[in-house]
Design an enzyme around this catalytic site. Structure first.
Site, short mmCIF file in Angstrom:
data_model
loop_
_atom_site.label_atom_id
_atom_site.label_comp_id
_atom_site.label_asym_id
_atom_site.label_seq_id
_atom_site.Cartn_x
_atom_site.Cartn_y
_atom_site.Cartn_z
N ASN A 147 55.20 70.29 10.83
CA ASN A 147 54.64 71.63 10.59
C ASN A 147 53.94 71.72 9.24
O ASN A 147 53.68 72.82 8.75
CB ASN A 147 55.73 72.71 10.73
CG ASN A 147 56.90 72.47 9.80
OD1 ASN A 147 56.81 71.66 8.88
ND2 ASN A 147 57.99 73.17 10.03
N ARG A 286 60.38 76.63 -1.07
CA ARG A 286 61.74 77.13 -0.93
C ARG A 286 61.96 78.26 -1.92
O ARG A 286 61.53 78.18 -3.07
CB ARG A 286 62.78 76.03 -1.18
CG ARG A 286 62.92 75.03 -0.04
CD ARG A 286 63.45 75.68 1.25
NE ARG A 286 63.55 74.74 2.37
CZ ARG A 286 62.63 74.60 3.33
NH1 ARG A 286 61.53 75.32 3.32
NH2 ARG A 286 62.82 73.73 4.31
N GLN A 315 68.85 82.77 3.67
CA GLN A 315 68.11 83.13 4.88
C GLN A 315 69.09 83.32 6.03
O GLN A 315 69.83 82.38 6.30
CB GLN A 315 67.08 82.04 5.20
CG GLN A 315 65.96 82.06 4.19
CD GLN A 315 64.77 81.18 4.54
OE1 GLN A 315 63.79 81.18 3.87
NE2 GLN A 315 64.85 80.45 5.63
N HIS A 334 60.55 83.56 7.15
CA HIS A 334 60.23 82.13 7.08
C HIS A 334 59.57 81.70 8.41
O HIS A 334 60.25 81.28 9.34
CB HIS A 334 61.52 81.35 6.82
CG HIS A 334 61.30 79.93 6.45
ND1 HIS A 334 62.29 79.17 5.86
CD2 HIS A 334 60.24 79.11 6.55
CE1 HIS A 334 61.83 77.96 5.63
NE2 HIS A 334 60.59 77.89 6.06
P1 NAD Z 1 56.02 65.92 0.91
O1 NAD Z 1 57.26 65.11 0.72
O2 NAD Z 1 54.87 65.36 1.66
O3 NAD Z 1 55.47 66.41 -0.51
C1 NAD Z 1 56.29 66.88 -1.53
C2 NAD Z 1 55.61 66.53 -2.85
O4 NAD Z 1 56.35 67.17 -3.90
C3 NAD Z 1 55.58 65.03 -3.15
O5 NAD Z 1 54.28 64.62 -3.45
C4 NAD Z 1 56.53 64.89 -4.34
O6 NAD Z 1 56.13 63.86 -5.24
C5 NAD Z 1 56.38 66.26 -4.98
N1 NAD Z 1 57.48 66.59 -5.88
C6 NAD Z 1 58.81 66.38 -5.70
N2 NAD Z 1 59.49 66.80 -6.78
C7 NAD Z 1 58.58 67.31 -7.63
C8 NAD Z 1 58.67 67.90 -8.91
N3 NAD Z 1 59.86 68.02 -9.54
N4 NAD Z 1 57.52 68.29 -9.52
C9 NAD Z 1 56.32 68.13 -8.91
N5 NAD Z 1 56.17 67.57 -7.68
C10 NAD Z 1 57.29 67.18 -7.06
O7 NAD Z 1 56.53 67.28 1.61
P2 NAD Z 1 55.66 68.37 2.37
O8 NAD Z 1 55.60 68.09 3.84
O9 NAD Z 1 54.40 68.58 1.63
O10 NAD Z 1 56.65 69.63 2.20
C11 NAD Z 1 56.94 70.15 0.91
C12 NAD Z 1 58.03 71.18 1.02
O11 NAD Z 1 57.56 72.31 1.74
C13 NAD Z 1 59.26 70.73 1.81
O12 NAD Z 1 60.17 70.00 1.01
C14 NAD Z 1 59.85 72.03 2.27
O13 NAD Z 1 60.76 72.52 1.31
C15 NAD Z 1 58.66 72.96 2.34
N6 NAD Z 1 58.31 73.30 3.74
C16 NAD Z 1 58.28 74.61 4.08
C17 NAD Z 1 57.99 74.96 5.38
C18 NAD Z 1 57.91 76.41 5.78
O14 NAD Z 1 57.96 76.71 6.97
N7 NAD Z 1 57.76 77.32 4.85
C19 NAD Z 1 57.76 73.98 6.35
C20 NAD Z 1 57.73 72.65 5.95
C21 NAD Z 1 58.05 72.31 4.64
#
Ligand code: NAD
Length: 391
Positions: A147, A286, A315, A334
């Site tokens: 997603n 989050r 949530q 969400h």
């Molecule tokens: P991803 O793993 O592809 O990307 C996460 C990025 O964050 C990576 O590039 C990582 O290096 C970076 N990162 C980690 N710690 C960090 C920090 N301290 N400072 C800066 N950058 C940092 O993940 P994604 O698919 O892009 O998803 C990201 C987040 O989005 C997920 O972990 C989840 O919490 C959230 N998400 C939300 C929904 C929603 O419905 N709202 C759905 C999917 C994911």
């Protein structure tokens, strides 16, 4: 018989749908990095159905029961008398979605003596105590990428909605039956020419940057890992070494890093105070990455011009959660990663993981968060161990 407990959100108030707005959803076979969308042997649903609510059952019942498993589906997940709490001691697999998370704390994991596999039907497994899962040799897997583009679309929508003051203008038409042009535009701007940045430039962060590029904005990002030079050049990205540098430089920040000890509470009074007056924050990552009360204070003082997103803590949030009533917000429940399009992918991915689990074959590395007592696969790249446990 092995028991699988699946925690899903409630059906719609009007009951489980019998018809849908559209007859079909597009077929997508690969994500932008080449990873294939889920490849289960079969699926027990029609793509486009509501799968993530209790009656949707992620389309799993026929498959699991014919394989001799007991499937318990519930939305009752919080508190000592909840169905989840009662079923945990003999559950072998727990499945839940981040939108309606089964919080698997250390205490719950210790009670769940038969638990071997936890599946996040979606992306983001921070509702599970990953250190406790590692210590109890529980595999944690999620449906990476399922997603991510859905969330990027939602982030772009909310950036535009905030900057252009969409929701208040809409309310003048519906709630007030009015035609209040001045009221609607007194906080409305074009996004063109603004500086827009992401905190985190992984799957969602890059997709958001890519989708914002045609709006004629200056694009910025901060991530622990710098992107390849070719991608920076292609999108005209400015890289920031720190969250502070990013926050001080942009008009809009969209947050796309996972919740873990480094990011929890990152957007507090101090960091928000470094942003320009009139900046906007969109947080679809989050809720706990932003300090709840610092956000409210910044909106009330006018330091932030708007805040939107879809992630809260806990949530569901309580009825009097201050984000429901703070000024200039565009929060949704969400939902960004729970479109019917996304549900078809993460339900298929859940089935793919279960098929491998039951056959005893390897789960795709890109789906693994914790395996064999350690952060693994995507989890090893995205998460850090808790401060207490970090080695
Ligand atoms: P991803 O793993 O592809 O990307 C996460 C990025 O964050 C990576 O590039 C990582 O290096 C970076 N990162 C980690 N710690 C960090 C920090 N301290 N400072 C800066 N950058 C940092 O993940 P994604 O698919 O892009 O998803 C990201 C987040 O989005 C997920 O972990 C989840 O919490 C959230 N998400 C939300 C929904 C929603 O419905 N709202 C759905 C999917 C994911």
């Amino acid at each position: 018989m092995p028991k699988i407990v699946c925690v899903l959100f409630d059906d719609p108030e009007q009951g489980y749908p019998t018809t849908y707005a559209r007859d079909e959803i597009p077929t997508i076979t690969r994500y932008p990095d080449g990873q294939t969308t889920p490849t289960p042997n079969e699926i027990g649903f029609s793509p486009g159905e509501l799968l993530g609510s209790v009656s949707g059952e992620l389309g799993l019942r026929g498959f699991l029961e014919s394989a001799g498993h007991t499937l318990v589906v519930t939305s009752d997940k919080d508190g000592a008398n909840s169905v989840l709490e009662r079923e945990l001691p003999d559950a072998e697999v727990v499945i839940s979605q981040p939108f309606w998370p089964a919080y698997l704390t250390r205490e719950r994991i210790e009670k769940a003596r038969n638990l071997k596999l936890v599946i996040t039907a979606g992306v983001g497994s921070d509702h599970i105590d990953l250190d406790a899962a590692s210590a109890h040799d529980i595999t944690v897997a999620e449906i990476t990428y399922s997603n991510s583009l859905s969330v990027a679309e939602h982030a772009v929508m909310q950036i535009l909605a905030l900057v252009r003051n969409y929701l208040p203008a809409h309310r003048w038409v519906t709630d007030e039956r009015g035609w209040n042009v001045a009221d609607s535009v007194e906080r409305a701007y074009d996004v063109e020419g603004m500086a827009v940045g992401t905190l985190g430039a992984g799957r969602i962060g890059v997709a958001t940057l890519r989708r914002m590029q045609p709006f004629g904005v200056q694009l910025h990002y901060h991530d622990k890992q710098r992107l390849p030079t070719e991608l920076e050049q292609e999108l005209g990205l400015t890289f920031h070494q720190s969250p502070e540098s990013l926050a001080a430089s942009v008009d809009v920040v969209s947050i796309h890093a996972p919740l873990h000890p480094e990011t929890e509470g990152l957007f507090n009074d101090d960091l928000i105070g470094k942003m320009k007056r009139g900046a906007y924050i969109v947080n679809t990552a989050r809720g706990r990455i932003c300090d709840r009360d610092a956000v409210v204070r910044a909106l009330e003082s006018g330091h932030l011009a708007g805040y939107a997103g879809d992630v809260w803590y806990p949530q569901p949030p309580e009825a009097d959660h201050p984000w429901r009533d703070m000024p200039h917000h565009g929060m949704t429940p969400h939902v960004s990663g729970a479109t019917l399009s996304a549900q078809a992918r993460y339900a298929a991915g859940t089935r793919e993981i279960l098929e491998h689990w039951l056959e005893g074959t390897e789960i795709r590395d890109e789906y693994l968060i914790v395996d064999k007592g350690e952060l693994a696969g995507v989890g090893a790249q995205s998460y850090t161990r808790s401060r207490a446990d970090r080695r």
